[in-house]
Design a protein around this motif. Structure first.
Motif, PDB file in Angstrom:
ATOM      1  N   VAL A  62     -15.180  19.469  -5.565  1.00 46.70           N
ATOM      2  CA  VAL A  62     -15.104  19.673  -7.011  1.00 46.70           C
ATOM      3  C   VAL A  62     -14.708  18.356  -7.652  1.00 46.70           C
ATOM      4  O   VAL A  62     -14.067  17.513  -7.022  1.00 46.70           O
ATOM      5  CB  VAL A  62     -14.065  20.753  -7.370  1.00 46.70           C
ATOM      6  CG1 VAL A  62     -14.540  22.126  -6.971  1.00 46.70           C
ATOM      7  CG2 VAL A  62     -12.722  20.449  -6.711  1.00 46.70           C
ATOM      8  N   THR A  63     -15.097  18.167  -8.896  1.00 45.51           N
ATOM      9  CA  THR A  63     -14.814  16.899  -9.544  1.00 45.51           C
ATOM     10  C   THR A  63     -13.758  17.062 -10.638  1.00 45.51           C
ATOM     11  O   THR A  63     -13.557  18.142 -11.174  1.00 45.51           O
ATOM     12  CB  THR A  63     -16.085  16.315 -10.195  1.00 45.51           C
ATOM     13  OG1 THR A  63     -16.585  17.253 -11.153  1.00 45.51           O
ATOM     14  CG2 THR A  63     -17.133  16.040  -9.153  1.00 45.51           C
TER      15      THR A  63
ATOM     16  N   SER B 290     -12.240  14.705 -14.178  1.00 46.77           N
ATOM     17  CA  SER B 290     -12.667  13.670 -15.112  1.00 46.77           C
ATOM     18  C   SER B 290     -12.077  12.324 -14.724  1.00 46.77           C
ATOM     19  O   SER B 290     -11.147  12.240 -13.910  1.00 46.77           O
ATOM     20  CB  SER B 290     -12.227  14.039 -16.526  1.00 46.77           C
ATOM     21  OG  SER B 290     -10.810  14.060 -16.607  1.00 46.77           O
TER      22      SER B 290
ATOM     23  N   SER C 191     -21.142  22.411  -4.436  1.00 47.40           N
ATOM     24  CA  SER C 191     -20.095  22.260  -5.442  1.00 47.40           C
ATOM     25  C   SER C 191     -20.290  23.266  -6.561  1.00 47.40           C
ATOM     26  O   SER C 191     -21.405  23.666  -6.880  1.00 47.40           O
ATOM     27  CB  SER C 191     -20.125  20.838  -6.015  1.00 47.40           C
ATOM     28  OG  SER C 191     -19.251  20.723  -7.112  1.00 47.40           O
TER      29      SER C 191
ATOM     30  N   ASP D  41     -19.615  22.461  -9.493  1.00 47.32           N
ATOM     31  CA  ASP D  41     -19.924  21.638 -10.656  1.00 47.32           C
ATOM     32  C   ASP D  41     -21.385  21.829 -11.051  1.00 47.32           C
ATOM     33  O   ASP D  41     -22.200  22.357 -10.295  1.00 47.32           O
ATOM     34  CB  ASP D  41     -19.677  20.163 -10.355  1.00 47.32           C
ATOM     35  CG  ASP D  41     -18.199  19.856 -10.180  1.00 47.32           C
ATOM     36  OD1 ASP D  41     -17.386  20.715 -10.559  1.00 47.32           O
ATOM     37  OD2 ASP D  41     -17.868  18.789  -9.674  1.00 47.32           O
ATOM     38  N   GLN D  42     -21.714  21.356 -12.230  1.00 47.65           N
ATOM     39  CA  GLN D  42     -23.096  21.402 -12.700  1.00 47.65           C
ATOM     40  C   GLN D  42     -23.942  20.391 -11.930  1.00 47.65           C
ATOM     41  O   GLN D  42     -23.525  19.257 -11.714  1.00 47.65           O
ATOM     42  CB  GLN D  42     -23.110  21.073 -14.196  1.00 47.65           C
ATOM     43  CG  GLN D  42     -24.482  21.002 -14.799  1.00 47.65           C
ATOM     44  CD  GLN D  42     -24.393  20.562 -16.248  1.00 47.65           C
ATOM     45  OE1 GLN D  42     -23.412  20.839 -16.914  1.00 47.65           O
ATOM     46  NE2 GLN D  42     -25.418  19.858 -16.719  1.00 47.65           N
TER      47      GLN D  42
END
Length: 490
Positions: A95-96, A98, A188, A190-191
């Motif tokens: 996962v990321t 910012s 992930s 995430d997008q």
């Protein structure tokens, strides 16, 4: 001066060393310890193991700076010895956060361990329930069909605020040089970045994209909001690279938030995603009254508003899925809906939860359009009591279905079956059946008991049968799972 003798292994032609490496990789498909041990013995063996050691590139996400460092390191490794040409698959996990959060983590660390726990949790979910002896390139691992999904798993609400994708450019640039790239696996939550998708379309148009947490974010919106599909979502939904998706969806994402991903996936299955072959879908079911989740009725979805010329899909189009997993109990009407989205005659495997009406409808569908490619069937059988279905109805319905199908290689029945279903297995599937699993239901009535006599009958009739797995209340009383070798010796 002491002379070092050359190992006989190093005197072999290089192409034979390549074959030895392939065999070692097949013996230890997940750990590949022998491959790495062999690579350390000499420069020659190191060179010979390169094609196997660098088939896969794994990128674990945390933040933009770490992603850039990881890609730089991969480039240094792969440019040596022309290893770029060996890469067949890229897997993206994690996962990321910012850039600002990553800066804070770098500056102050992660004293609470929150970020590390999140990454560990993601890695644990990614590998949960998997066989360590399965090849990394096995189709079920790439497609995600083996993933254990949970309809109640809490995922962050996807945002329609599209993030800055500049951090992905180093990975996109690196993947351009993977001349033999075949698969991209994205686990992930995430997008999936449009930048990366565009790079695949331009440089690897035949690459297969497997998404294990698929969501179209603009399909999740507040009630009363106008549904406008984001261009990035349209690009992903119509991508010729999209090959496998694992989806968790429900009509209401949360209170007063509509989710139209189910409708979108069915439209994609129908042909909007031209090369989509594997779909695994878990649909959440809300038991509470609608008012808990919405203040107004949920409008009917009006379909994709695909720009002119973007898709050649017509209203009469139908998809060609090869593997379908539906982890919820379907009704007969829902079976019809899915059969109108994809041609069941192309299905190779099917794993579905079913009520009695759905079992009957699938049998009817099979008689009209034979499921000629189907080799593996996994049914979770649960009557819909609220519609008047009973446990006693299930056995004749399952027997009817099994009689309508071509001989299967793998069959798993989870639920209350009886003598009719067992006889249908013997009479219609004995020639081809290799694996048979019974998971007994938990109802008070006993419809089926796996006796030594039935085991003997199976061994006599099903000559290709290798595995018989019986689980349930009766088996637990016997302190274990029946082993086929034990029954053969009776």
């Amino acid at each position: 001066m002491e002379q070092h003798s050359i190992s006989l292994l190093e005197t072999l032609p290089l192409h034979l060393l390549f074959l030895i490496s392939e065999c070692l990789a097949q013996l230890q498909p997940r750990t590949r310890r022998s491959i790495f041990a062999l690579s350390l013995t000499s420069k020659t063996c190191n060179l010979a193991t390169d094609p196997e050691r660098f088939r896969h590139v794994h990128v674990a996400l945390i933040g933009p700076q770490k992603l850039q460092r990881d890609i730089q390191r991969w480039r240094q490794i792969l440019q040596a010895g022309n290893r770029l040409a060996f890469v067949r698959s890229v897997k993206i996990t994690g996962v990321t956060v910012s850039s600002s959060v990553e800066e804070e983590l770098i500056k102050n660390g992660d004293p609470s361990g929150t970020k590390m726990k999140l990454v560990q949790l993601e890695n644990a979910r990614d590998s949960f329930g998997r066989n360590v002896d399965v090849d990394e390139e096995a189709s079920e691992l790439f497609s995600g069909l083996d993933r254990v999904t949970n309809a109640n798993e809490l995922l962050p609400a996807p945002s329609t605020a599209w993030p800055d994708e500049s951090a992905w450019k180093p990975l996109a640039d690196l993947m351009k040089d993977f001349t033999a790239l075949r698969d991209v696996i994205f686990t992930s939550r995430d997008q999936f970045p449009r930048l990366l998708l565009s790079a695949l379309h331009e440089h690897h148009p035949h690459c297969r994209l497997h998404m294990h947490r698929f969501k179209l974010r603009s399909m999740i919106l507040p009630e009363r909001a106008e549904l406008k599909v984001h261009p990035d979502d349209i690009a992903l939904a119509t991508s010729p690279c999209l090959y496998s998706i694992v989806v968790q969806t429900q009509p209401y994402h949360r209170a007063q938030i509509w989710d139209y991903n189910l409708e979108a996936v069915m439209a994609m299955t129908k042909g909007l995603a031209p090369n989509l072959k594997n779909v695994s879908l878990t649909e959440g079911v809300h038991q509470a009254a609608q008012g808990v989740f919405a203040t107004i009725p949920r409008p009917q979805w009006k379909g994709f508003q695909v720009p002119a010329g973007k898709s050649n899909v017509t209203e009469s189009a139908i998809g060609r899925l090869e593997n379908l997993v539906l982890s919820h109990s379907l009704s007969g009407e829902q079976i019809l809906e899915w059969s109108s989205c994809t041609d069941f005659s192309h299905l190779r495997s099917m794993k579905v939860g079913m009520g009695v009406s759905a079992v009957r409808k699938l049998a009817e569908t099979s008689r009209q359009t034979p499921l000629s490619a189907l080799s593996s069937l996994n049914l979770k059988l649960r009557p819909h009591y609220r519609f008047g279905e009973t446990d006693e109805m299930m056995d004749p319905a399952v027997a009817e279905l099994l009689q309508s199908l071509y001989p299967l290689e793998i069959l798993e029945l989870d639920g209350d079956i009886g003598e009719k279903s067992f006889e249908a297995i013997i009479t219609h599937h004995s020639k081809r059946l290799r694996k048979l699993t019974f998971i007994c239901g938990d109802s008070e009535a006993v419809f089926f008991e796996f006796t030594p006599e039935r085991a003997t009958q199976l061994s006599q009739e099903c000559l290709n049968l290798q595995i018989v797995d019986v689980r349930g209340s009766e088996v637990r009383k016997s302190n274990g799972i029946f082993e086929w070798t034990d029954w053969e010796s009776e």
